[in-house]
Scaffold this motif. Structure first.
Motif, PDB file in Angstrom:
ATOM      1  N   GLU A  23       6.104 -84.365 -10.500  1.00 31.48           N
ATOM      2  CA  GLU A  23       5.215 -83.412  -9.398  1.00 31.48           C
ATOM      3  C   GLU A  23       4.665 -82.039 -10.245  1.00 31.48           C
ATOM      4  N   LYS A  24       4.901 -82.233 -11.416  1.00 34.08           N
ATOM      5  CA  LYS A  24       4.372 -81.108 -12.160  1.00 34.08           C
ATOM      6  C   LYS A  24       2.774 -81.052 -12.170  1.00 34.08           C
ATOM      7  N   TYR A  25       2.155 -79.759 -11.876  1.00 33.14           N
ATOM      8  CA  TYR A  25       0.733 -79.864 -11.640  1.00 33.14           C
ATOM      9  C   TYR A  25       0.006 -80.005 -13.226  1.00 33.14           C
ATOM     10  N   ILE A  26      -1.120 -80.792 -13.012  1.00 31.71           N
ATOM     11  CA  ILE A  26      -2.043 -80.721 -14.134  1.00 31.71           C
ATOM     12  C   ILE A  26      -3.498 -80.208 -13.971  1.00 31.71           C
ATOM     13  N   TRP A  27      -4.081 -80.599 -13.068  1.00 33.65           N
ATOM     14  CA  TRP A  27      -5.374 -80.085 -12.451  1.00 33.65           C
ATOM     15  C   TRP A  27      -5.624 -80.429 -11.248  1.00 33.65           C
ATOM     16  N   GLN A  28      -6.699 -79.585 -10.532  1.00 35.75           N
ATOM     17  CA  GLN A  28      -7.030 -79.906  -9.069  1.00 35.75           C
ATOM     18  C   GLN A  28      -8.720 -79.841  -9.115  1.00 35.75           C
ATOM     19  N   ASN A  29      -9.163 -80.487  -8.182  1.00 33.73           N
ATOM     20  CA  ASN A  29     -10.824 -80.636  -8.144  1.00 33.73           C
ATOM     21  C   ASN A  29     -11.163 -80.655  -6.728  1.00 33.73           C
ATOM     22  N   SER A  30     -12.488 -80.275  -6.536  1.00 28.45           N
ATOM     23  CA  SER A  30     -13.081 -80.459  -5.138  1.00 28.45           C
ATOM     24  C   SER A  30     -14.516 -80.428  -5.321  1.00 28.45           C
ATOM     25  N   PRO A  31     -15.155 -81.203  -4.401  1.00 27.61           N
ATOM     26  CA  PRO A  31     -16.709 -81.109  -4.569  1.00 27.61           C
ATOM     27  C   PRO A  31     -17.326 -79.627  -4.359  1.00 27.61           C
ATOM     28  N   ALA A  32     -16.694 -78.863  -3.982  1.00 28.47           N
ATOM     29  CA  ALA A  32     -17.106 -77.377  -3.827  1.00 28.47           C
ATOM     30  C   ALA A  32     -17.182 -76.789  -5.029  1.00 28.47           C
ATOM     31  N   LYS A  33     -16.598 -77.235  -6.315  1.00 32.17           N
ATOM     32  CA  LYS A  33     -16.517 -76.598  -7.475  1.00 32.17           C
ATOM     33  C   LYS A  33     -17.910 -77.097  -8.115  1.00 32.17           C
ATOM     34  N   HIS A  34     -18.321 -78.062  -7.528  1.00 31.53           N
ATOM     35  CA  HIS A  34     -19.654 -78.454  -8.156  1.00 31.53           C
ATOM     36  C   HIS A  34     -20.885 -78.597  -7.407  1.00 31.53           C
ATOM     37  N   GLY A  35     -20.948 -77.364  -6.556  1.00 31.74           N
ATOM     38  CA  GLY A  35     -22.263 -77.325  -5.728  1.00 31.74           C
ATOM     39  C   GLY A  35     -22.410 -77.731  -4.447  1.00 31.74           C
ATOM     40  N   PHE A  36     -21.330 -78.705  -4.043  1.00 28.77           N
ATOM     41  CA  PHE A  36     -21.554 -79.261  -2.777  1.00 28.77           C
ATOM     42  C   PHE A  36     -21.026 -78.070  -1.645  1.00 28.77           C
ATOM     43  N   VAL A  91     -21.344 -89.215  -2.201  1.00 35.14           N
ATOM     44  CA  VAL A  91     -21.739 -88.443  -3.730  1.00 35.14           C
ATOM     45  C   VAL A  91     -21.099 -87.743  -4.133  1.00 35.14           C
ATOM     46  N   ALA A  92     -20.706 -86.732  -3.416  1.00 37.15           N
ATOM     47  CA  ALA A  92     -19.691 -85.536  -3.577  1.00 37.15           C
ATOM     48  C   ALA A  92     -18.523 -86.020  -3.911  1.00 37.15           C
ATOM     49  N   GLY A  93     -17.756 -86.896  -3.501  1.00 36.07           N
ATOM     50  CA  GLY A  93     -16.754 -87.553  -3.749  1.00 36.07           C
ATOM     51  C   GLY A  93     -16.613 -88.310  -5.338  1.00 36.07           C
ATOM     52  N   GLN A  94     -17.669 -88.854  -5.396  1.00 36.25           N
ATOM     53  CA  GLN A  94     -17.928 -89.591  -6.672  1.00 36.25           C
ATOM     54  C   GLN A  94     -18.055 -88.446  -7.889  1.00 36.25           C
ATOM     55  N   VAL A  95     -18.739 -87.487  -7.544  1.00 38.87           N
ATOM     56  CA  VAL A  95     -18.912 -86.462  -8.620  1.00 38.87           C
ATOM     57  C   VAL A  95     -17.547 -86.008  -8.985  1.00 38.87           C
ATOM     58  N   ALA A  96     -16.601 -85.167  -7.882  1.00 37.53           N
ATOM     59  CA  ALA A  96     -15.432 -84.730  -7.977  1.00 37.53           C
ATOM     60  C   ALA A  96     -14.443 -85.936  -8.929  1.00 37.53           C
ATOM     61  N   GLY A  97     -14.376 -86.963  -8.289  1.00 37.25           N
ATOM     62  CA  GLY A  97     -13.610 -88.194  -9.030  1.00 37.25           C
ATOM     63  C   GLY A  97     -14.236 -88.078 -10.316  1.00 37.25           C
ATOM     64  N   ARG A 121     -13.677 -91.817   0.723  1.00 31.16           N
ATOM     65  CA  ARG A 121     -12.501 -92.446   0.500  1.00 31.16           C
ATOM     66  C   ARG A 121     -12.533 -93.493  -0.762  1.00 31.16           C
ATOM     67  N   GLU A 122     -13.656 -94.249  -0.842  1.00 30.83           N
ATOM     68  CA  GLU A 122     -13.774 -95.290  -1.856  1.00 30.83           C
ATOM     69  C   GLU A 122     -14.538 -94.635  -3.162  1.00 30.83           C
ATOM     70  N   SER A 123     -15.659 -93.848  -2.772  1.00 30.14           N
ATOM     71  CA  SER A 123     -16.207 -93.390  -3.934  1.00 30.14           C
ATOM     72  C   SER A 123     -15.670 -92.320  -4.821  1.00 30.14           C
ATOM     73  N   THR A 124     -14.558 -91.888  -4.395  1.00 24.62           N
ATOM     74  CA  THR A 124     -13.711 -90.796  -5.350  1.00 24.62           C
ATOM     75  C   THR A 124     -12.894 -91.565  -6.264  1.00 24.62           C
ATOM     76  N   VAL A 125     -12.347 -92.915  -5.866  1.00 26.57           N
ATOM     77  CA  VAL A 125     -11.616 -93.627  -6.761  1.00 26.57           C
ATOM     78  C   VAL A 125     -12.470 -94.446  -7.650  1.00 26.57           C
ATOM     79  N   LEU A 126     -13.664 -94.800  -7.387  1.00 31.98           N
ATOM     80  CA  LEU A 126     -14.851 -95.381  -8.088  1.00 31.98           C
ATOM     81  C   LEU A 126     -15.127 -94.260  -9.315  1.00 31.98           C
TER      82      LEU A 126
END
Length: 117
Positions: free
Chosen positions: A28-41, A50-56, A82-87
């Motif tokens: 459970e030690k933190y590595i990094w976090q991300n969200s589509p808001a960091k990429h302009g969505f 599309v936003a999920g795929q970019v963040a993934g 849900r699926e596109s983030t894993v993709l």
């Protein structure tokens, strides 16, 4: 290879209007976090596929830069990404070993849904 219990975890939290990704080691030690808001969505576009795929994809590239090649994925919640983030994670070259769905289902929902105007 790495034992399954020692694999890093990528947790996807899918809300009504947002998608959040959090990477952590098996302890459970933190590595990094991300969200589509960091990429302009912005606003409701944060939940789109599309936003999920970019963040993934960005999450996968960051993990690869840390030398991580195999991960477990935990999914919490429902939205369009849900699926596109894993993709996106797999397109970045990260191998997803296991998918775990931890979505909470309330069978005795305490409150009625709001009436639409």
């Amino acid at each position: 290879g790495i034992k399954f219990k020692d694999l890093p975890i990528v947790q996807l939290r899918l809300h009504k209007n947002n998608t959040r990704l959090k990477a952590m080691y098996a302890d459970e030690k933190y590595i990094w976090q991300n969200s589509p808001a960091k990429h302009g969505f912005l606003n409701a576009k944060k939940r789109t596929s599309v936003a999920g795929q970019v963040a993934g994809t960005m999450m996968g590239q960051k993990l690869r830069s840390y030398g991580i090649k195999h991960v477990r994925v935990r999914i919490k919640g429902f939205n369009q990404a849900r699926e596109s983030t894993v993709l996106g994670i797999t397109q970045a070259g990260i191998e997803v070993v296991a998918l775990e769905d931890q979505t909470v289902v309330h069978f005795d929902w305490p409150q009625r849904a709001k009436r639409r105007p």
